[in-house]
Design a protein around this motif. Structure first.
Motif, PDB file in Angstrom:
ATOM      1  N   PRO A 148       0.803  -1.228   0.000  1.00 31.83           N
ATOM      2  CA  PRO A 148       0.000   0.000   0.000  1.00 31.83           C
ATOM      3  C   PRO A 148       0.839   1.282   0.000  1.00 31.83           C
ATOM      4  O   PRO A 148       0.426   2.295  -0.583  1.00 31.83           O
ATOM      5  N   GLU A 149       2.019   1.239   0.613  1.00 35.67           N
ATOM      6  CA  GLU A 149       2.899   2.416   0.600  1.00 35.67           C
ATOM      7  C   GLU A 149       3.318   2.769  -0.823  1.00 35.67           C
ATOM      8  O   GLU A 149       3.353   3.940  -1.205  1.00 35.67           O
ATOM      9  N   GLN A 150       3.625   1.752  -1.631  1.00 35.03           N
ATOM     10  CA  GLN A 150       3.996   2.016  -3.023  1.00 35.03           C
ATOM     11  C   GLN A 150       2.796   2.514  -3.821  1.00 35.03           C
ATOM     12  O   GLN A 150       2.923   3.381  -4.684  1.00 35.03           O
ATOM     13  N   ALA A 151       1.613   2.003  -3.529  1.00 40.38           N
ATOM     14  CA  ALA A 151       0.408   2.517  -4.192  1.00 40.38           C
ATOM     15  C   ALA A 151       0.171   3.971  -3.823  1.00 40.38           C
ATOM     16  O   ALA A 151      -0.162   4.799  -4.683  1.00 40.38           O
ATOM     17  N   ARG A 152       0.366   4.311  -2.556  1.00 42.72           N
ATOM     18  CA  ARG A 152       0.150   5.695  -2.119  1.00 42.72           C
ATOM     19  C   ARG A 152       1.157   6.655  -2.726  1.00 42.72           C
ATOM     20  O   ARG A 152       0.883   7.855  -2.838  1.00 42.72           O
ATOM     21  N   SER A 153       2.319   6.156  -3.129  1.00 42.70           N
ATOM     22  CA  SER A 153       3.338   7.052  -3.692  1.00 42.70           C
ATOM     23  C   SER A 153       2.840   7.755  -4.947  1.00 42.70           C
ATOM     24  O   SER A 153       3.251   8.891  -5.242  1.00 42.70           O
ATOM     25  N   TYR A 154       1.945   7.115  -5.700  1.00 44.40           N
ATOM     26  CA  TYR A 154       1.374   7.759  -6.878  1.00 44.40           C
ATOM     27  C   TYR A 154       0.530   8.969  -6.459  1.00 44.40           C
ATOM     28  O   TYR A 154       0.598  10.036  -7.083  1.00 44.40           O
ATOM     29  N   GLY A 155      -0.274   8.816  -5.423  1.00 43.10           N
ATOM     30  CA  GLY A 155      -1.100   9.921  -4.958  1.00 43.10           C
ATOM     31  C   GLY A 155      -0.276  11.058  -4.405  1.00 43.10           C
ATOM     32  O   GLY A 155      -0.572  12.242  -4.643  1.00 43.10           O
ATOM     33  N   GLU A 207      -5.655   0.209  -6.280  1.00 46.90           N
ATOM     34  CA  GLU A 207      -5.263   0.987  -5.103  1.00 46.90           C
ATOM     35  C   GLU A 207      -4.421   2.203  -5.486  1.00 46.90           C
ATOM     36  O   GLU A 207      -4.547   3.281  -4.877  1.00 46.90           O
ATOM     37  N   ALA A 208      -3.561   2.079  -6.487  1.00 46.30           N
ATOM     38  CA  ALA A 208      -2.774   3.225  -6.946  1.00 46.30           C
ATOM     39  C   ALA A 208      -3.679   4.298  -7.542  1.00 46.30           C
ATOM     40  O   ALA A 208      -3.503   5.500  -7.292  1.00 46.30           O
ATOM     41  N   VAL A 209      -4.668   3.876  -8.331  1.00 46.55           N
ATOM     42  CA  VAL A 209      -5.631   4.827  -8.879  1.00 46.55           C
ATOM     43  C   VAL A 209      -6.431   5.479  -7.760  1.00 46.55           C
ATOM     44  O   VAL A 209      -6.631   6.709  -7.748  1.00 46.55           O
ATOM     45  N   GLU A 210      -6.891   4.693  -6.816  1.00 47.75           N
ATOM     46  CA  GLU A 210      -7.698   5.235  -5.726  1.00 47.75           C
ATOM     47  C   GLU A 210      -6.919   6.268  -4.917  1.00 47.75           C
ATOM     48  O   GLU A 210      -7.451   7.324  -4.551  1.00 47.75           O
ATOM     49  N   ALA A 211      -5.640   5.990  -4.654  1.00 44.77           N
ATOM     50  CA  ALA A 211      -4.816   6.943  -3.919  1.00 44.77           C
ATOM     51  C   ALA A 211      -4.658   8.243  -4.689  1.00 44.77           C
ATOM     52  O   ALA A 211      -4.660   9.340  -4.104  1.00 44.77           O
ATOM     53  N   THR A 212      -4.541   8.141  -5.995  1.00 51.58           N
ATOM     54  CA  THR A 212      -4.381   9.328  -6.830  1.00 51.58           C
ATOM     55  C   THR A 212      -5.670  10.123  -6.897  1.00 51.58           C
ATOM     56  O   THR A 212      -5.658  11.360  -6.799  1.00 51.58           O
ATOM     57  N   VAL A 213      -6.788   9.447  -7.069  1.00 50.85           N
ATOM     58  CA  VAL A 213      -8.086  10.128  -7.090  1.00 50.85           C
ATOM     59  C   VAL A 213      -8.339  10.825  -5.759  1.00 50.85           C
ATOM     60  O   VAL A 213      -8.816  11.969  -5.717  1.00 50.85           O
ATOM     61  N   ASP A 214      -7.994  10.176  -4.659  1.00 53.50           N
ATOM     62  CA  ASP A 214      -8.165  10.797  -3.347  1.00 53.50           C
ATOM     63  C   ASP A 214      -7.309  12.055  -3.218  1.00 53.50           C
ATOM     64  O   ASP A 214      -7.694  13.016  -2.548  1.00 53.50           O
ATOM     65  N   ARG A 252     -15.704   2.791 -11.576  1.00 55.49           N
ATOM     66  CA  ARG A 252     -16.384   3.447 -10.449  1.00 55.49           C
ATOM     67  C   ARG A 252     -15.729   4.773 -10.055  1.00 55.49           C
ATOM     68  O   ARG A 252     -16.289   5.525  -9.265  1.00 55.49           O
ATOM     69  N   PHE A 253     -14.548   5.075 -10.643  1.00 54.38           N
ATOM     70  CA  PHE A 253     -13.852   6.300 -10.266  1.00 54.38           C
ATOM     71  C   PHE A 253     -14.152   7.483 -11.192  1.00 54.38           C
ATOM     72  O   PHE A 253     -13.782   8.609 -10.878  1.00 54.38           O
ATOM     73  N   ASP A 254     -14.765   7.250 -12.341  1.00 53.24           N
ATOM     74  CA  ASP A 254     -15.039   8.338 -13.292  1.00 53.24           C
ATOM     75  C   ASP A 254     -13.759   9.085 -13.659  1.00 53.24           C
ATOM     76  O   ASP A 254     -13.671  10.314 -13.574  1.00 53.24           O
ATOM     77  N   LEU A 255     -12.736   8.335 -14.093  1.00 56.81           N
ATOM     78  CA  LEU A 255     -11.437   8.903 -14.414  1.00 56.81           C
ATOM     79  C   LEU A 255     -11.496   9.823 -15.627  1.00 56.81           C
ATOM     80  O   LEU A 255     -12.411   9.739 -16.454  1.00 56.81           O
ATOM     81  N   ALA A 256     -10.472  10.658 -15.750  1.00 55.88           N
ATOM     82  CA  ALA A 256     -10.364  11.530 -16.926  1.00 55.88           C
ATOM     83  C   ALA A 256     -10.271  10.698 -18.198  1.00 55.88           C
ATOM     84  O   ALA A 256     -10.889  11.028 -19.211  1.00 55.88           O
ATOM     85  N   TYR A 257      -9.474   9.616 -18.149  1.00 64.85           N
ATOM     86  CA  TYR A 257      -9.336   8.780 -19.351  1.00 64.85           C
ATOM     87  C   TYR A 257      -8.613   7.486 -19.028  1.00 64.85           C
ATOM     88  O   TYR A 257      -7.947   7.345 -17.992  1.00 64.85           O
ATOM     89  N   VAL A 258      -8.731   6.552 -19.954  1.00 63.50           N
ATOM     90  CA  VAL A 258      -7.870   5.381 -20.066  1.00 63.50           C
ATOM     91  C   VAL A 258      -7.121   5.501 -21.375  1.00 63.50           C
ATOM     92  O   VAL A 258      -7.710   5.847 -22.412  1.00 63.50           O
ATOM     93  N   HIS A 259      -5.827   5.225 -21.337  1.00 62.28           N
ATOM     94  CA  HIS A 259      -4.945   5.368 -22.499  1.00 62.28           C
ATOM     95  C   HIS A 259      -4.435   3.978 -22.866  1.00 62.28           C
ATOM     96  O   HIS A 259      -3.638   3.385 -22.140  1.00 62.28           O
TER      97      HIS A 259
END
Length: 369
Positions: A148-155, A207-214, A252-259
């Motif tokens: 989880p620490e590595q996932a949070r690094s993205y956020g 989890e990386a996406v969720e941390a970034t969205v948060d 479920r996150f309504d992201l800006a995009y998927v590439h």
């Protein structure tokens, strides 16, 4: 049919065209990972793109893959990006930072740390280091409590990036780097909550996406994926099922995009277009392959349902690529020898079309005097 030169709403941004500058490693940062004035000039030259996605930016120290790459791991690195984002915005552009954690694709000569990954399985091939190419070492498998620490690094990096003026971030979930390693059935041999079944292998990405969205909001967050690509030996099983499950979770996150990179068969890609009802960017060519994206490929994918199309190497040698594509002007070939050499040669000295066209006439006039 949608055309490349129609506007598109991306989160809170209005893109003036549907041409995206794809992320490309250029290794022009300082040794301590700060952006430079030359980098500001480089991105400003290309600000007519509907959206620029920066080169890969490491979110923490252990996540740096190559020397000469920039970071958003510290406040000092983030502060250095302000000149880049300001230059792009002054020139009318929009820019996302690509957050790239190299995971096992790294080396102690570069970071001073043993690379980490989902499992103690080395990548295939060699990695760049300050001492030249070296075989990729065996990574240290992350303990369950460390993941989880590595996932949070993205956020955390995303928060620094937006504070430095980026319009958003793209998580690099492609090409065999850390998120891709967790998705892989060869790089990821875990038996805990992050490995084994598809539901567990996609967990780190989610989890990386969720941390970034948060940290910065969904409308500022995108992710890049390369279904079935097998870069650095990170192979995947049941590619359609794996990515359908991942996109279902990400929806479920309504992201800006998927590439999406076109790294699998067209039927699978079209199935993923159906599975993802948000903005889709498609890169029609395989990274490091021999083909370059062109107008025909872009129009083809727009016709198949892509909202935006990313161009990579044509942007290296054509800072005015948008106008060249619009007007059907010649596309200059890039010099591969200059991709990673450092300095401004092969970086800032590619001319726009008007200068390229005028050069022979100026030379002739000079010779006649």
């Amino acid at each position: 049919m949608t055309t490349l030169f129609e506007r598109h709403q991306l989160g809170d941004l209005i893109l003036p065209n549907r041409i995206v500058m794809a992320p490309m490693t250029r290794v022009r940062a300082t040794p301590d990972g700060r952006a430079t004035p030359s980098m500001a000039a480089y991105y400003a030259q290309r600000a007519t793109a509907g959206l620029i996605v920066s080169e890969g930016v490491h979110p923490n120290r252990v996540g740096q893959s190559n020397p000469g790459t920039p970071g958003l791991a510290t406040d000092e690195q983030a502060d250095s990006w302000r000149a880049v984002t300001d230059a792009v915005h002054v020139n009318g552009g929009r820019i996302f930072a690509q957050l790239m954690h190299g995971g096992r694709v790294s080396h102690p000569d570069t970071t001073g740390l043993q690379p980490v990954g989902p499992s103690a399985v080395p990548a295939t091939g060699e990695v760049f280091t300050p001492n030249g190419p070296r075989p990729v070492p065996v990574p240290r498998a992350l303990a369950t409590a460390e993941v989880p620490e590595q996932a949070r690094s993205y956020g955390e990096a995303a928060r620094r990036g937006v504070a430095a003026g980026f319009d958003g971030v793209e998580l690099h979930g492609a090409n065999g780097y850390l998120i891709s390693q967790f998705l892989s059935s060869t790089a990821n041999r875990r038996t805990d909550a992050y490995g084994g079944s598809i539901a567990r292998r996609i967990r780190f990405a989610v989890e990386a996406v969720e941390a970034t969205v948060d940290a910065i909001g969904a409308g500022r967050t995108g992710i890049r994926l390369s279904p079935g690509a097998s870069f650095w030996g990170a192979e995947e099983t049941d590619v359609p099922g794996l990515y359908a499950a991942l996109l279902a979770e990400l929806s479920r996150f309504d992201l800006a995009y998927v590439h999406l990179e076109a790294t699998t068969d067209p039927d699978t890609l079209l199935g993923l277009r159906t599975a993802w009802d948000g903005t889709l960017i498609v890169n029609p060519t395989v990274p490091m392959g021999s083909r370059r994206t062109d107008r025909a490929a872009a129009d083809h994918w727009l016709g198949l349902g892509a909202d935006l199309v990313s161009f990579g190497r044509p942007f290296i040698s054509n800072p005015d690529l948008v106008e060249r594509v619009r007007a059907g002007l010649p596309i200059v070939e890039d010099d591969e020898a200059t991709w990673y050499q450092g300095g401004d040669g092969g970086y800032l000295d590619y001319p726009t079309y008007r200068y390229a066209a005028a050069a022979p006439a100026l030379a002739a006039a000079s010779a006649a005097r």
